[in-house]
Design an enzyme around this catalytic site. Sequence first.
Site, PDB file in Angstrom:
ATOM      1  N   SER A   1       0.826  -1.146   0.277  1.00 27.04           N
ATOM      2  CA  SER A   1      -0.329  -0.078   0.386  1.00 27.04           C
ATOM      3  C   SER A   1       1.055   1.105  -0.294  1.00 27.04           C
ATOM      4  CB  SER A   1      -1.072  -0.211   1.439  1.00 27.04           C
ATOM      5  OG  SER A   1      -0.411   0.228   2.251  1.00 27.04           O
ATOM      6  N   LYS A   2       0.650   2.629   0.044  1.00 31.67           N
ATOM      7  CA  LYS A   2       1.031   3.703   0.044  1.00 31.67           C
ATOM      8  C   LYS A   2       2.439   3.749   0.324  1.00 31.67           C
ATOM      9  CE  LYS A   2      -2.856   2.857  -1.080  1.00 31.67           C
ATOM     10  NZ  LYS A   2      -4.132   2.236  -0.049  1.00 31.67           N
ATOM     11  N   ARG A   3       1.358   2.666   2.082  1.00 31.86           N
ATOM     12  CA  ARG A   3       3.084   3.374   2.917  1.00 31.86           C
ATOM     13  C   ARG A   3       4.081   3.044   2.865  1.00 31.86           C
ATOM     14  NH1 ARG A   3       1.991  -0.643   6.727  1.00 31.86           N
ATOM     15  NH2 ARG A   3       0.093  -1.887   5.762  1.00 31.86           N
ATOM     16  N   HIS A   4       4.289   1.495   1.596  1.00 30.68           N
ATOM     17  CA  HIS A   4       5.466   1.230   1.626  1.00 30.68           C
ATOM     18  C   HIS A   4       5.700   1.959   0.361  1.00 30.68           C
ATOM     19  CE1 HIS A   4       3.205  -2.516   2.662  1.00 30.68           C
ATOM     20  NE2 HIS A   4       3.497  -2.907   3.380  1.00 30.68           N
TER      21      HIS A   4
END
Length: 472
Positions: free
Chosen positions: A239-242
């Site tokens: 996800s964007k967190r990565h």
Amino acid sequence: MDSQTVTRFPPSPSGYLHLGGARTALFNWLYARHTGGRFVLRVEDTDVSRSTKESVAAILEALEWLGIDWDEGPYFQSQRFDVYKAYINRLLASGNAYYCTCSAERLEKVRQEAMQSGGKPKYDGNCREKGLEWREGAVVRFKAPLTGTTLVSDRIRGHIAFDNTELDDFIIQRSDGTPTYNLAVVVDDITMNINTIIRGDDHLNNTPKQIQLYEALGCEVPCFAHVPMVLGPDKTRLSKRHGAMSVTAYRDMGYHPEAMVNYLVRLGWSHGDQEFFTRDELVEKFNLEHVGRSAGVFDQEKLLALNAEHIRAASNEALAERLIPFLSEKGIEAAPGDYLYDVIETIKNRSKTFVEMAEAAAFYFVEHVTYEEKAASKFLKPAILAPLKEITEALEQTEGLDQETLEPIFQRVMDAHGLKLGKIAQPMRVALTGKTFSPGIFEMIRVLGKAAVVSRLKDAIGYIESHHLTIS
RNA sequence: GUCCCCAUCGUCUAGCCCGGUCCAGGACACUGGCCUUUCACGCCAGCGACAGGGGUUCAAAUCCCCUUGGGGACGCCA
């Protein structure tokens, strides 16, 4: 009845194409190409509020960069509402679907209660037997079988049995009249003759519902292949967190699409111990049998290593084409041609990305070299003045710039001053590039050409003299 | 909570279906060395895994069961 494989990639245009989606697209594309089948592109935009034109454009752009082409489409679900409507009516008419007027509040309550009593939060069938007519705000639900099991035959996972009591009467048409995902995919896959569905295993739980729909519609169930998901370094769904996970972000970071394709496919699929694949090789060798069953962690380090390998393996001409935009980014306008190709030849082994390559190439295109402070202070010193002058003079006299011509020149100067090549190469390097690391001295001289080399050498000599005259 | 899926080096994986050839092979990363005009490339070496427990068997990474762990799905999103 044609037995040709027909696969599809159905992105939802609510953002850019991310790595997981790209891999799914790749698997479908590769499988179609491998089997000589067709590949269909379909945009799943039934949720009009979340879909944007920009996303569609971004996704197509990413697919294009990856070299994924399609034989049909792109189709847009938003333009096929009448088709879904017809199928929903068919289901309604055959008694396989019904109108439901339960309120959102009631639904929420039912779910809570189900959870509480240790079950799955599913619809309780309140309107199932009411025989309701259409009215404002009603949804259409699929009348799912209450007993028995639904068997999913998966090319990768084998047979998976779902107890029908685990499934519920899911909504197939929203209160605004639009179809929901499960209905739309099935109708599309039927009408587009999709017979092989390769997708992420986050869809495994949807599969029995879809199979029930095929059966209720009296249509042949396609072949399924659920591929494991791509996880982030923390082993959770990407996800964007990565960080960077849009495909085009990698393009902008200087990755080669062939490397991206190679990496993505190899993440989850294997062909013995082989790590490096060209696109053609992938088309030739890809199959469903060797797709693994466990999720894989996206490893940027390995992608980077593979990228370096693809760069090394590519031709200078092909590399030039991709490098030029990165060069312009740095204000360097280079054109395809022998000079650029020669430049690339000297730096391709030292560049892991096109960004690095552009950086490494920059010195070849400047009028006057800018010295890195440390490099200049360490190597451009008076002791080297005489040797540099002698080399400059000798170079001015010489015709050829090949290593056989150059070596004796350097040897003579080295002998005259009792220096080793290392002692003279580093100052030369700084004079020619401004840095302490670069391609080999002889290859740079040959590529730069006599005039540029002599000019840079004279700059360096001038630099040393001016610095030392003022200091001493 | 319920259901589904998964489980070999830190990571990607080969091997598992058709048990013995596996005191488990390759790649990335890491460490050391060689090459050497720098940096790379290349080459060599090293480090490092069958989640745990039960079975079945002469023999299990490979077959079966349980446990644990991880992931996913349960939406008028896709």
